[in-house]
Write an enzyme that holds these catalytic residues in place. Structure first.
Site, PDB file in Angstrom:
ATOM      1  N   ASP A 107      25.246  38.018  43.375  1.00 58.17           N
ATOM      2  CA  ASP A 107      26.564  38.526  43.742  1.00 58.17           C
ATOM      3  C   ASP A 107      27.062  37.716  44.949  1.00 58.17           C
ATOM      4  OD1 ASP A 107      28.418  41.219  43.463  1.00 58.17           O
ATOM      5  OD2 ASP A 107      28.342  40.471  45.528  1.00 58.17           O
ATOM      6  N   ASN A 115      38.959  36.727  48.816  1.00 58.51           N
ATOM      7  CA  ASN A 115      40.184  36.830  48.016  1.00 58.51           C
ATOM      8  C   ASN A 115      41.351  37.346  48.849  1.00 58.51           C
ATOM      9  OD1 ASN A 115      39.795  35.826  45.426  1.00 58.51           O
ATOM     10  ND2 ASN A 115      38.845  37.698  44.675  1.00 58.51           N
ATOM     11  N   HIS A 120      43.459  34.131  45.736  1.00 55.59           N
ATOM     12  CA  HIS A 120      42.636  34.043  44.532  1.00 55.59           C
ATOM     13  C   HIS A 120      42.328  32.590  44.132  1.00 55.59           C
ATOM     14  CE1 HIS A 120      42.515  38.297  43.467  1.00 55.59           C
ATOM     15  NE2 HIS A 120      43.743  38.373  43.952  1.00 55.59           N
ATOM     16  N   ASP A 124      38.681  31.825  43.075  1.00 52.88           N
ATOM     17  CA  ASP A 124      38.310  31.192  41.812  1.00 52.88           C
ATOM     18  C   ASP A 124      37.483  29.930  42.051  1.00 52.88           C
ATOM     19  OD1 ASP A 124      39.607  33.152  40.415  1.00 52.88           O
ATOM     20  OD2 ASP A 124      41.357  31.930  39.886  1.00 52.88           O
ATOM     21  N   GLU A 150      32.425  38.782  40.437  1.00 49.03           N
ATOM     22  CA  GLU A 150      31.687  37.791  41.222  1.00 49.03           C
ATOM     23  C   GLU A 150      30.187  37.877  40.985  1.00 49.03           C
ATOM     24  OE1 GLU A 150      32.341  41.313  44.098  1.00 49.03           O
ATOM     25  OE2 GLU A 150      33.287  40.404  42.339  1.00 49.03           O
TER      26      GLU A 150
END
Length: 234
Positions: A107, A115, A120, A124, A150
């Site tokens: 994780d 974010n 984002h 990403d 994630e």
């Protein structure tokens, strides 16, 4: 080639007729009939091979489209890793041969904060960076999956539990050296891991294995992240 062969045979036939057929009426009739046969055969051959070529091309295009659709159905579009659906089909085929199976859940640490703070696009990029790291640090027979959000899952088999622990630590250390390059200043990436070591494997218990790895991951997150927690099933 078929038309050329028919034409050549027709030429030989006509030469034979001129050489051996003395009756002019029969000669003319034979030449006309043979010519009609060759023309009709050539036309039919053309349409047959044209349709065959068209059908073959369409078949190849359909096969290629089917292959692309299958790849899309089993991969995550952002990272290119396999998706959860494909994980279950692969996990069903796992056979242990005096090996240890490792199911690891990763994780990304503070991903929501990344974010919210940087947007984002950076988020990403972090997902793609970690995916590339997983692919670079694993072997061809290992199975890396984007589990969702994630979270990532890694299924691997090694000769000992120590090898699995070593591989997980290498991934986490490499992660510490990974930064986003989208912004003017680098954003560091770290991850936490929950590791389940299985000395025997039964696909019917796969959800339990993943749940145990998830519980170990939760312990890593509670301890501050950027670390791994290992649980072992003898």
């Amino acid at each position: 080639h078929g038309v050329f062969g028919a034409g050549f045979s027709h030429l030989i036939f006509i030469m034979g007729q001129f050489k051996y057929q003395t009756n002019p009426d029969i000669l003319a009739a034979n030449i006309i009939n043979a010519s009609l046969v060759v023309v009709c055969a050539s036309i039919l051959s053309y349409f047959f091979y044209h349709n065959y070529a068209t059908l073959t091309l369409k078949s190849l295009e359909l096969e290629e489209s089917t292959k692309k659709l299958r790849i899309l159905s089993i991969t995550d579009p952002l990272t290119g890793l396999f998706n959860r659906r494909h994980f279950y089909s692969q996990a069903e085929q796992v056979k242990l041969n005096q090996q240890v199976c490792g199911i690891i859940l990763f994780d990304l640490d503070a991903f929501k904060s990344i974010n919210d703070t940087y947007g984002h696009v950076v988020g990403d990029e972090m997902l793609v960076l970690f995916s590339s790291l997983l692919q670079a640090k694993t072997k061809a027979d290992d199975f890396a999956v984007r589990w969702g959000g994630e979270e990532f899952l890694l299924l691997l088999m090694r000769d000992s539990a120590e090898e699995i622990e070593k591989d997980v630590q290498e991934i986490l250390l490499a992660c510490e050296e990974t930064y986003s390059t989208t912004l003017s200043r680098p954003v560091k990436l770290t991850a936490s891991a929950g590791v389940l070591l299985c000395h025997s494997y039964n696909y019917n218990h796969i959800d339990d294995y993943v749940s145990d790895a998830d519980e170990a991951l939760y312990q890593s997150k509670e301890a501050g992240g950027n670390r791994s927690t290992i649980v072992e099933k003898k």
